[in-house]
Design a protein around this motif. Sequence first.
Motif, PDB file in Angstrom:
ATOM      1  N   ASP A   1       0.831  -1.209   0.000  1.00 42.88           N
ATOM      2  CA  ASP A   1       0.000   0.000   0.000  1.00 42.88           C
ATOM      3  C   ASP A   1       0.863   1.256   0.000  1.00 42.88           C
ATOM      4  N   PHE A   2       1.908   1.232   0.802  1.00 49.01           N
ATOM      5  CA  PHE A   2       2.773   2.409   0.911  1.00 49.01           C
ATOM      6  C   PHE A   2       3.429   2.733  -0.422  1.00 49.01           C
ATOM      7  N   VAL A   3       3.890   1.711  -1.140  1.00 52.66           N
ATOM      8  CA  VAL A   3       4.538   1.936  -2.433  1.00 52.66           C
ATOM      9  C   VAL A   3       3.540   2.502  -3.437  1.00 52.66           C
ATOM     10  N   LEU A   4       2.336   1.920  -3.505  1.00 52.10           N
ATOM     11  CA  LEU A   4       1.314   2.438  -4.421  1.00 52.10           C
ATOM     12  C   LEU A   4       1.010   3.904  -4.131  1.00 52.10           C
ATOM     13  N   GLN A   5       0.757   4.204  -2.876  1.00 48.44           N
ATOM     14  CA  GLN A   5       0.375   5.566  -2.506  1.00 48.44           C
ATOM     15  C   GLN A   5       1.522   6.548  -2.714  1.00 48.44           C
ATOM     16  N   SER A   6       2.741   6.101  -2.464  1.00 44.92           N
ATOM     17  CA  SER A   6       3.897   6.989  -2.637  1.00 44.92           C
ATOM     18  C   SER A   6       4.120   7.318  -4.105  1.00 44.92           C
ATOM     19  N   LEU A   7       4.025   6.315  -4.959  1.00 44.15           N
ATOM     20  CA  LEU A   7       4.134   6.580  -6.391  1.00 44.15           C
ATOM     21  C   LEU A   7       3.022   7.531  -6.838  1.00 44.15           C
ATOM     22  N   PHE A   8       1.836   7.318  -6.317  1.00 42.16           N
ATOM     23  CA  PHE A   8       0.680   8.142  -6.674  1.00 42.16           C
ATOM     24  C   PHE A   8       0.915   9.603  -6.288  1.00 42.16           C
ATOM     25  N   THR A   9       1.573   9.849  -5.160  1.00 43.72           N
ATOM     26  CA  THR A   9       1.784  11.241  -4.732  1.00 43.72           C
ATOM     27  C   THR A   9       2.681  12.017  -5.687  1.00 43.72           C
ATOM     28  N   THR A  10       3.483  11.301  -6.487  1.00 41.90           N
ATOM     29  CA  THR A  10       4.401  11.994  -7.392  1.00 41.90           C
ATOM     30  C   THR A  10       3.795  12.262  -8.757  1.00 41.90           C
ATOM     31  N   ILE A  11       2.526  11.918  -8.939  1.00 36.53           N
ATOM     32  CA  ILE A  11       1.855  12.147 -10.213  1.00 36.53           C
ATOM     33  C   ILE A  11       1.550  13.639 -10.361  1.00 36.53           C
ATOM     34  N   THR A  12       1.393  14.099 -11.578  1.00 36.14           N
ATOM     35  CA  THR A  12       1.180  15.528 -11.824  1.00 36.14           C
ATOM     36  C   THR A  12      -0.108  16.023 -11.167  1.00 36.14           C
ATOM     37  N   ASN A  13      -0.010  17.197 -10.536  1.00 38.38           N
ATOM     38  CA  ASN A  13      -1.180  17.887  -9.973  1.00 38.38           C
ATOM     39  C   ASN A  13      -1.895  17.109  -8.880  1.00 38.38           C
ATOM     40  N   ALA A  14      -1.136  16.466  -8.001  1.00 38.65           N
ATOM     41  CA  ALA A  14      -1.769  15.718  -6.907  1.00 38.65           C
ATOM     42  C   ALA A  14      -1.363  16.263  -5.543  1.00 38.65           C
ATOM     43  N   ALA A  15      -0.088  16.153  -5.209  1.00 36.60           N
ATOM     44  CA  ALA A  15       0.378  16.522  -3.870  1.00 36.60           C
ATOM     45  C   ALA A  15       1.283  17.748  -3.962  1.00 36.60           C
ATOM     46  N   TRP A  16       0.929  18.774  -3.202  1.00 34.90           N
ATOM     47  CA  TRP A  16       1.639  20.054  -3.279  1.00 34.90           C
ATOM     48  C   TRP A  16       2.288  20.458  -1.957  1.00 34.90           C
ATOM     49  N   ASP A  17       2.064  19.686  -0.916  1.00 34.71           N
ATOM     50  CA  ASP A  17       2.525  20.068   0.425  1.00 34.71           C
ATOM     51  C   ASP A  17       3.878  19.428   0.717  1.00 34.71           C
ATOM     52  N   ASP A  18       4.944  20.229   0.762  1.00 34.44           N
ATOM     53  CA  ASP A  18       6.300  19.703   0.953  1.00 34.44           C
ATOM     54  C   ASP A  18       6.447  18.959   2.279  1.00 34.44           C
ATOM     55  N   GLN A  19       5.780  19.429   3.312  1.00 33.29           N
ATOM     56  CA  GLN A  19       5.916  18.789   4.614  1.00 33.29           C
ATOM     57  C   GLN A  19       5.412  17.351   4.572  1.00 33.29           C
ATOM     58  N   ARG A  20       4.349  17.113   3.823  1.00 30.05           N
ATOM     59  CA  ARG A  20       3.834  15.749   3.714  1.00 30.05           C
ATOM     60  C   ARG A  20       4.818  14.858   2.962  1.00 30.05           C
ATOM     61  N   PHE A  21       5.552  15.434   2.000  1.00 22.93           N
ATOM     62  CA  PHE A  21       6.587  14.661   1.309  1.00 22.93           C
ATOM     63  C   PHE A  21       7.741  14.326   2.256  1.00 22.93           C
ATOM     64  N   VAL A  22       8.129  15.286   3.087  1.00 23.18           N
ATOM     65  CA  VAL A  22       9.208  15.043   4.044  1.00 23.18           C
ATOM     66  C   VAL A  22       8.845  13.884   4.972  1.00 23.18           C
ATOM     67  N   VAL A  23       7.638  13.909   5.489  1.00 23.31           N
ATOM     68  CA  VAL A  23       7.176  12.845   6.382  1.00 23.31           C
ATOM     69  C   VAL A  23       7.155  11.504   5.650  1.00 23.31           C
ATOM     70  N   ARG A  24       6.718  11.510   4.403  1.00 26.44           N
ATOM     71  CA  ARG A  24       6.650  10.262   3.633  1.00 26.44           C
ATOM     72  C   ARG A  24       8.047   9.726   3.324  1.00 26.44           C
ATOM     73  N   ILE A  25       9.000  10.599   3.055  1.00 29.79           N
ATOM     74  CA  ILE A  25      10.381  10.155   2.812  1.00 29.79           C
ATOM     75  C   ILE A  25      10.951   9.532   4.083  1.00 29.79           C
ATOM     76  N   GLU A  26      10.695  10.160   5.223  1.00 30.81           N
ATOM     77  CA  GLU A  26      11.161   9.586   6.486  1.00 30.81           C
ATOM     78  C   GLU A  26      10.566   8.196   6.720  1.00 30.81           C
TER      79      GLU A  26
END
Length: 553
Positions: free
Chosen positions: A60-85
């Motif tokens: 699930d984590f891999v699917l959702q993480s790939l999905f967040t990098t799709i165009t025009n989906a996720a714009w909040d840098d802090q949420r990316f930082v948390v996901r990378i951690e």
Amino acid sequence: MFCFQCQETAKNTGCTIKGVCGKPEETANLQDLLLFVLRGMAVYGEKLKELGKPDRSNDDFVLQSLFTTITNAAWDDQRFVVRIEEALRRRDQLRQAFLNAYKEKNGSDFTGTLPDAATWTGDRATFAEKATSVGVQSTAHEDVRSLREMLVIGLKGIAAYAEHAAVLGYRKPEIDDFMLEALASTTKDLSVDEMIALVMKAGQTAVTTMALLDEANTATYGHPEISEVNIGVGTNPGILISGHDLKDMEELLKQTEGTDVDVYTHGEMLPANYYPAFKKYPHFVGNYGGSWWHQTSEFESFNGPVLLTTNCLVPLRKENTYLDRLYTTGIVSYPGAAHVADRPTGGAKDFSPLIAQAKRCAPPTELDKGTIVGGFAHNQVLALADKVVEAVKSGAIKRFVVMAGCDGRQKSRGYYTEVAENLPKDTVILTAGCAKYRYNKLNLGDIGGIPRVLDAGQCNDSYSLAVIALKLKEVFGLDDINKLPVSYDIAWYEQKAVAVLLALLFLGVKGIRLGPTLPGFLSPNVAKVLVEKFDIKPIGTVQDDIAAMMAGA
């Protein structure tokens, strides 16, 4: 930054300062770093599978993480930082599991070499610096870079579809296995033939995934039906829902029942109007507005809360005032927008804040009047198969033109409207995805009661168009799908469209026109391979392309 994953990429080469989509450099770099760590997770996941110790806890984590990098989906840098951690934590758990499994099997510690993606360690203080060295251009060879990125870009689209199916409880382990195989492959030195084989396997996996999502949607909500969809407005306040997630749609309709708050779809959520399960709600009014790129004006005039369930969210303009009524959910994020938390196990998301706010808002400002017709997914069209086949045999229908895919902002996309307007009256347009907004409000008439625009639904419903084509091939006793009176004039914008394209190539479709430009991620040599093997071609002039399609070229 360097990003060339969407059709609007700067100069059809790559965005290097800021994305044409509005993506800041910092966000683009964090997305690159997340993909880098996912590759490391995939290395260990693949090795554990080889050792007979597969780990499915990260699917699930891999699917959702790939999905967040799709165009025009996720714009909040802090949420990316948390996901990378979180990705680093999961990767290191996989690493330890691999080391333990290796020692158990071989009686000694692992001493081999591993790619940087599997070994790099860092914290949020080092993320920005590391991100600048792991992006697209870290692969120096142009053709290798092109093939790797075509694979990863298609993989993002597959992940989006797989995530939609997973939300409804539908999974196939072979899809998740391919995610690991594909990600891990980008850390290896493979031959061109091996990389091309993986790209084709991505097409096969895309077919499997879209079929799974079709099963999930239809088993849960019924088969889409031919439907007249209201495009006007009512007198009650409303909530506008956009994106692709039908479970969010279901829960929103249930929670707004009896509240005197109406629900409208926008963009790619339009096909929700075709599903029987949603038609029972009298406060489900219809569709508001057009495709995603009109949202800065249409969200403004809607007046009520707007819910984004997947991608297709664009940055607000300075003059926009709807940020305080913009809500995101799932993988979508936007700085300053309220986020609806994931549903608890066995429960539903809580949309009560949207409902409370909607009651304080004015009704939507009217944009359109009347209705549009859709719901021509494979089950519905095959129910009309006899009528369609007879129309073809009698010559009433000379040709089908598949104009599926994405809409976008570029003026050159007016080509698709002009094609629809100028196609001979004995042609039928098969469509899916938001490309339809270029012509679905035109009065193109019908052929013996068969509408000249048959809308199958969302971009993932391109699977329906493939099923229809394969059924027609069977009915007409043909040995090659390319012998059908079907031409493909596809519009693309983002990564799900790339997954659909790879699916069509896997199914053996040739002669696809792709526009408004060929993908910037295709190197000249890779583009040449696609042209020679699949006869992919750029769009030309409207009149020349129509003449060629009608001639079967």
